[in-house]
Design a protein around this motif. Structure first.
Motif, PDB file in Angstrom:
ATOM      1  N   SER A 204      61.892 -44.056 -37.275  1.00 48.33           N
ATOM      2  CA  SER A 204      62.882 -42.918 -38.243  1.00 48.33           C
ATOM      3  C   SER A 204      64.424 -43.709 -38.187  1.00 48.33           C
ATOM      4  N   THR A 205      65.930 -43.690 -39.079  1.00 47.71           N
ATOM      5  CA  THR A 205      66.796 -44.514 -39.072  1.00 47.71           C
ATOM      6  C   THR A 205      67.582 -43.225 -37.857  1.00 47.71           C
ATOM      7  N   SER A 206      67.578 -41.851 -37.967  1.00 50.07           N
ATOM      8  CA  SER A 206      68.302 -40.679 -37.180  1.00 50.07           C
ATOM      9  C   SER A 206      68.641 -41.552 -36.056  1.00 50.07           C
ATOM     10  N   GLN A 207      69.581 -41.213 -35.172  1.00 43.53           N
ATOM     11  CA  GLN A 207      70.004 -42.072 -33.738  1.00 43.53           C
ATOM     12  C   GLN A 207      69.730 -40.612 -33.240  1.00 43.53           C
ATOM     13  N   GLN A 208      69.218 -39.030 -33.240  1.00 44.10           N
ATOM     14  CA  GLN A 208      68.754 -38.742 -32.544  1.00 44.10           C
ATOM     15  C   GLN A 208      66.877 -38.814 -32.272  1.00 44.10           C
ATOM     16  N   ALA A 209      66.688 -39.569 -32.975  1.00 43.07           N
ATOM     17  CA  ALA A 209      65.293 -39.653 -33.010  1.00 43.07           C
ATOM     18  C   ALA A 209      64.431 -41.507 -32.691  1.00 43.07           C
ATOM     19  N   GLN A 210      64.966 -42.179 -31.015  1.00 42.79           N
ATOM     20  CA  GLN A 210      65.471 -43.356 -30.935  1.00 42.79           C
ATOM     21  C   GLN A 210      64.265 -43.226 -29.762  1.00 42.79           C
ATOM     22  N   PHE A 211      62.958 -44.449 -29.773  1.00 44.43           N
ATOM     23  CA  PHE A 211      62.244 -44.087 -28.785  1.00 44.43           C
ATOM     24  C   PHE A 211      62.595 -44.857 -27.628  1.00 44.43           C
ATOM     25  N   GLN A 212      61.992 -43.692 -26.543  1.00 46.79           N
ATOM     26  CA  GLN A 212      62.676 -44.086 -25.607  1.00 46.79           C
ATOM     27  C   GLN A 212      61.497 -44.240 -24.306  1.00 46.79           C
ATOM     28  N   SER A 213      60.186 -43.529 -24.434  1.00 46.10           N
ATOM     29  CA  SER A 213      59.160 -44.479 -23.755  1.00 46.10           C
ATOM     30  C   SER A 213      58.058 -43.310 -24.217  1.00 46.10           C
ATOM     31  N   LEU A 214      56.975 -44.055 -23.506  1.00 41.52           N
ATOM     32  CA  LEU A 214      55.428 -43.775 -23.279  1.00 41.52           C
ATOM     33  C   LEU A 214      55.161 -43.714 -22.547  1.00 41.52           C
ATOM     34  N   LYS A 215      53.564 -42.804 -22.181  1.00 41.39           N
ATOM     35  CA  LYS A 215      53.261 -42.032 -20.705  1.00 41.39           C
ATOM     36  C   LYS A 215      52.268 -41.063 -21.061  1.00 41.39           C
ATOM     37  N   LYS A 216      50.882 -41.699 -20.723  1.00 40.61           N
ATOM     38  CA  LYS A 216      49.891 -41.383 -20.626  1.00 40.61           C
ATOM     39  C   LYS A 216      49.189 -41.135 -19.223  1.00 40.61           C
ATOM     40  N   TYR A 217      48.598 -40.008 -19.368  1.00 41.21           N
ATOM     41  CA  TYR A 217      47.534 -39.010 -18.190  1.00 41.21           C
ATOM     42  C   TYR A 217      46.503 -38.709 -18.564  1.00 41.21           C
ATOM     43  N   LEU A 218      45.412 -39.448 -17.641  1.00 44.77           N
ATOM     44  CA  LEU A 218      44.286 -39.602 -17.751  1.00 44.77           C
ATOM     45  C   LEU A 218      44.080 -38.474 -16.377  1.00 44.77           C
ATOM     46  N   THR A 219      43.293 -37.506 -16.667  1.00 46.82           N
ATOM     47  CA  THR A 219      42.936 -35.857 -15.988  1.00 46.82           C
ATOM     48  C   THR A 219      40.958 -36.246 -16.707  1.00 46.82           C
ATOM     49  N   GLY A 220      40.563 -35.238 -15.774  1.00 42.09           N
ATOM     50  CA  GLY A 220      39.185 -34.945 -15.986  1.00 42.09           C
ATOM     51  C   GLY A 220      37.956 -35.107 -14.701  1.00 42.09           C
ATOM     52  N   SER A 221      36.424 -35.913 -15.358  1.00 45.27           N
ATOM     53  CA  SER A 221      35.827 -36.280 -13.940  1.00 45.27           C
ATOM     54  C   SER A 221      35.597 -38.099 -15.018  1.00 45.27           C
ATOM     55  N   LYS A 222      34.623 -38.252 -14.319  1.00 45.48           N
ATOM     56  CA  LYS A 222      33.782 -39.673 -14.840  1.00 45.48           C
ATOM     57  C   LYS A 222      32.903 -39.463 -16.268  1.00 45.48           C
ATOM     58  N   TYR A 223      32.763 -38.129 -15.943  1.00 43.78           N
ATOM     59  CA  TYR A 223      31.491 -37.496 -17.352  1.00 43.78           C
ATOM     60  C   TYR A 223      32.208 -36.896 -18.754  1.00 43.78           C
ATOM     61  N   LEU A 224      33.367 -36.421 -18.368  1.00 47.66           N
ATOM     62  CA  LEU A 224      34.899 -36.051 -19.354  1.00 47.66           C
ATOM     63  C   LEU A 224      35.777 -35.919 -19.407  1.00 47.66           C
ATOM     64  N   GLY A 225      36.500 -36.884 -19.561  1.00 49.63           N
ATOM     65  CA  GLY A 225      38.364 -37.434 -19.359  1.00 49.63           C
ATOM     66  C   GLY A 225      38.932 -37.046 -20.766  1.00 49.63           C
ATOM     67  N   LYS A 226      39.974 -36.361 -19.862  1.00 49.52           N
ATOM     68  CA  LYS A 226      41.344 -35.845 -21.253  1.00 49.52           C
ATOM     69  C   LYS A 226      42.314 -36.626 -21.268  1.00 49.52           C
ATOM     70  N   VAL A 227      42.736 -37.051 -22.017  1.00 47.01           N
ATOM     71  CA  VAL A 227      44.198 -37.724 -21.964  1.00 47.01           C
ATOM     72  C   VAL A 227      44.707 -37.015 -22.449  1.00 47.01           C
ATOM     73  N   LYS A 228      45.975 -37.874 -22.063  1.00 43.64           N
ATOM     74  CA  LYS A 228      47.452 -37.432 -23.075  1.00 43.64           C
ATOM     75  C   LYS A 228      48.370 -38.274 -22.609  1.00 43.64           C
ATOM     76  N   TYR A 229      48.797 -38.535 -23.792  1.00 41.79           N
ATOM     77  CA  TYR A 229      50.412 -39.727 -24.383  1.00 41.79           C
ATOM     78  C   TYR A 229      51.189 -37.984 -24.466  1.00 41.79           C
ATOM     79  N   VAL A 230      52.973 -38.786 -23.942  1.00 40.76           N
ATOM     80  CA  VAL A 230      53.435 -38.301 -24.040  1.00 40.76           C
ATOM     81  C   VAL A 230      54.969 -39.640 -24.262  1.00 40.76           C
ATOM     82  N   GLU A 231      55.145 -38.928 -25.793  1.00 40.98           N
ATOM     83  CA  GLU A 231      56.512 -40.418 -26.333  1.00 40.98           C
ATOM     84  C   GLU A 231      57.359 -39.295 -26.293  1.00 40.98           C
ATOM     85  N   THR A 232      58.610 -40.075 -25.643  1.00 42.21           N
ATOM     86  CA  THR A 232      59.819 -39.251 -25.632  1.00 42.21           C
ATOM     87  C   THR A 232      60.778 -40.340 -26.569  1.00 42.21           C
TER      88      THR A 232
END
Length: 333
Positions: A204-232
């Motif tokens: 996006s060319t908007s100055q209010q929508a500039q990429f700042q960071s990317l974090k990922k969170y891995l939770t769950g177990s060895k049988y079923l894992g849940k992931v969440k990526y958070v882009e700011t």
């Protein structure tokens, strides 16, 4: 070029391409593409002295590794009753070398994002975008060499190559080690560089929508894992997002899905490679929620091989693209 790369390893078949021969072939092909030396017209020009300093560090690390390997071979022919104690000391040296390479990598990733004399802002904020999106080719070469040295150096701290951890995928060993939050420090993924983000909203060319960071969170177990990526996304430095000024306003884009670790063979080397598979399901931006399959930009995270893993650093490589590297640093609680 292919013929000269066959049988590069000590015990390799002269008619076949082994792992070492593959990287030798890759380097020869890469050397065919000569970068533009006209620094006056090249916006990616960097100080040669800085590049040479880090090249020297890489050479020192590799030389230490080679000397250690030679020392191990010599000692193997001179067995004595004290070899057990001697071998214990020698086994610790590669770990120290690996630690030095890891430190150099993290320091360099920090250095390339520090403000320079070319930055016009008075707030001491670098004009370079995060995660290595604006890295020059010489800078990417240094990072790639550091990662290769880190991967190839024997080390007990590297959970991927440590002999005591091999074959532990089925019992959930890797799943336990990668649980938690991880911050993306660097990527060479061509898709993410073009999109300036994972979701693609960074274009996006908007100055209010500039990429700042990317974090990922891995939770769950060895049988079923849940992931969440958070882009700011936002304007300016991430520390400003709590300011009352409108420039501090930021918003998040989240990608959720499932993850698991599987044992595969690398598409290029053929060696066993523990891989992280992510199946994105939903992408949410504010009140809008979309099916992840509608976003082709999420391809880089779907399948990647572990190159290095310890308590606070994770290095991945695209399973089908050896040029796509990802360096994550654990988020400390």
């Amino acid at each position: 070029i292919y013929t000269t790369s066959c049988g590069v390893g000590d015990d390799a078949d002269k008619m076949k391409l082994d792992q070492k021969g593959f990287f030798h072939l890759y380097q020869l092909i890469d050397d065919l593409f000569v970068p533009n030396d006209d620094n006056d017209d090249n916006d990616d020009y960097v100080d040669d002295n800085v590049e040479d300093d880090y090249e020297d560090k890489i050479e020192q690390d590799i030389n230490v590794q080679d000397e250690q390997s030679q020392s191990d071979n010599d000692d193997a022919d001179q067995s004595t009753p004290n070899n057990d104690k001697k071998d214990k000391v020698e086994d610790e040296n590669p770990t120290l070398t690996s630690h030095n390479i890891k430190t150099n990598l993290i320091q360099y990733l920090t250095t390339i994002h520090q403000p320079t004399d070319d930055d016009d802002d008075d707030d001491g904020v670098s004009s370079k975008r995060p995660c290595g999106f604006d890295c020059t080719d010489p800078e990417r070469k240094i990072i790639s060499d550091l990662i290769y040295s880190l991967e190839s150096t024997p080390s007990k701290s590297n959970l991927v190559t440590s002999a005591t951890n091999r074959g532990n995928i089925k019992n959930g060993f890797y799943s336990k080690q990668i649980m938690g939050g991880w911050n993306l420090r660097y990527t060479s993924s061509h898709t993410m560089i073009i999109n300036q983000s994972l979701s693609g909203l960074g274009r996006s060319t908007s100055q209010q929508a500039q990429f700042q960071s990317l974090k990922k969170y891995l939770t769950g177990s060895k049988y079923l894992g849940k992931v969440k990526y958070v882009e700011t996304f936002g304007e300016g430095d991430d520390d400003k997002k709590n300011d009352d000024d409108d420039k501090g306003v930021s918003f998040d884009v989240t990608v959720t899905g499932e993850w698991y670790v599987e044992e595969r063979r690398h598409a290029f080397t053929g060696n066993p490679a523990p891989s992280l598979r992510v199946d994105p399901e939903k992408l949410q931006c504010g009140p809008m929620t979309n099916e992840a399959e509608q976003w082709s930009s999420l391809g880089p995270i779907k399948l990647s091989d572990f190159l290095y893993l310890d308590q606070d650093l994770m290095v991945l490589r695209g399973s089908t693209n050896p040029n796509a590297l990802f360096v994550y640093e654990r988020i400390q609680d």
